[in-house]
Write an enzyme that holds these catalytic residues in place. Structure first.
Site, PDB file in Angstrom:
ATOM      1  N   ARG A 236     -65.154  45.578 -14.617  1.00 31.89           N
ATOM      2  CA  ARG A 236     -64.007  46.070 -15.079  1.00 31.89           C
ATOM      3  C   ARG A 236     -63.608  46.353 -16.291  1.00 31.89           C
ATOM      4  O   ARG A 236     -64.868  47.094 -17.016  1.00 31.89           O
ATOM      5  CB  ARG A 236     -62.664  44.933 -15.462  1.00 31.89           C
ATOM      6  N   GLU A 265     -58.109  54.283 -15.220  1.00 32.25           N
ATOM      7  CA  GLU A 265     -58.483  54.321 -14.076  1.00 32.25           C
ATOM      8  C   GLU A 265     -56.955  54.390 -13.247  1.00 32.25           C
ATOM      9  O   GLU A 265     -57.079  54.896 -12.085  1.00 32.25           O
ATOM     10  CB  GLU A 265     -59.208  53.794 -13.771  1.00 32.25           C
TER      11      GLU A 265
END
Length: 347
Positions: A236, A265
């Site tokens: 992550r 992201e």
């Protein structure tokens, strides 16, 4: 039963439709939306009975309340992580939330190894250089992995798979995971985080994103790492403080960085921005370093994983419809089945 699938790409449509036709032909009708789920797009779910979301979809309190007002009570995550879901709010609203806790962990572990090898042996740069007729080896010097120490942060299914592979390379493997895992002991030894960082030539992250693990890689922990070590993150993006890694790269404290995930992201990954100006200055700065690799969250992306994701996702929906106990439930019948603030460092 009407299911709205958000952030749907061609491969999502292919595998969900294929598994539905083959295994769950009368389960539901599926509507695919290419847009990510957010407060701006949640209206697309109106009229549905359930929604299916992915890693960068937003399921915060406002979105959950809107879904609830539409009569939607089931949320299917076609991923393992659920840091993008406000689970206490889902519990309060009496919603059903289920994920896909494991889909080909070897796929992610193998991709982590690909990143390690590419970062180490510079094969991406060699490919481009040779295509231009340049066969000079200057700048391509790497290390032999055999005999080096690999630190694995989190030894759930994926971390364990990586440990198994790296042990096969002849590496010494150490791991940090406060919740242990007896199976790992056949591949290496458990150590404290500070000890792992100090000893490892390569550090690979395989833990979920919780309040306890957010920015587990930061200025302080980067300073604990062996000078010149590599850092790999296929878990992550929020595990890594981007600004701190940039500083560590500039000083040489960090010898190389490979990211398949990035903390900001959500607005970029899984979409084509090649014709646009990308305004994320930190990401653009990262990509100027010759010893940095950035990929678009593709570690999971294999045929086997997509097939498993589709199968488990639709199976979770079947459990919900049949009012069966679903082993993948995160929230069930208004009861929170996990403690997101106390989740173990495992994935």
């Amino acid at each position: 039963m009407k299911l709205s699938v958000f952030s749907a790409k061609s491969y999502d449509k292919e595998y969900l439709s294929s598994i539905q036709d083959k295994t769950y032909p009368s389960l539901c009708s599926i509507i695919f939306h290419s847009f990510a789920l957010s407060s701006e797009t949640v209206s697309l779910a109106e009229g549905s009975d359930a929604i299916c979301a992915f890693v960068n979809d937003t399921l915060d309190a406002p979105v959950l309340h809107t879904l609830h007002n539409y009569g939607i009570r089931a949320i299917l995550l076609r991923c393992a992580g659920y840091n993008n879901v406000d689970l206490p709010v889902a519990e309060e609203l009496g919603m059903f939330v289920a994920n896909v806790p494991s889909y080909s962990p070897e796929a992610v572990a193998e991709f982590a190894v690909a990143l390690i090898q590419t970062l180490n042996r510079k094969t991406h740069r060699a490919y481009n250089r040779v295509r231009e007729g340049n066969f000079n080896l200057e700048g391509f010097l790497g290390i032999t992995l055999c005999g080096k120490t690999v630190g694995v942060v989190g030894v759930g299914r994926i971390g364990l798979a990586l440990a198994r592979i790296m042990r096969g390379f002849g590496c010494r493997v150490v791991a940090y995971d406060p919740f242990g895992g007896e199976e790992f002991k056949q591949y290496g030894e458990f150590v404290g985080l500070e000890e792992l960082l100090a000893q490892s030539d390569i550090v690979s992250l395989h833990c979920p994103l919780t309040e306890g693990t957010r920015h587990i890689v930061n200025e302080e922990t980067l300073g604990m790492m062996k000078k010149g070590a590599f850092l790999v993150n296929t878990s992550r993006g929020g595990l890594v403080d981007t600004m701190s890694t940039i500083q560590a790269l500039k000083t040489g404290q960090l010898g190389g960085l490979a990211l398949d995930v990035y903390e900001a992201e959500g607005a970029l990954f899984y979409n084509d921005h090649s014709g646009e100006i990308i305004h994320d200055d930190l990401l653009m700065r990262l990509m100027t370093f010759p010893n940095v690799l950035v990929c678009g969250h593709q570690a999971f992306f294999t045929e086997d994983a997509l097939r498993e994701i589709a199968t488990v996702t639709l199976g979770n929906l079947e459990d919900y419809i049949a009012k069966r106990t679903c082993k993948n439930s995160l929230v069930r019948e208004g009861h929170l089945m996990v403690a997101p603030d106390k989740e173990p460092v495992r994935l």
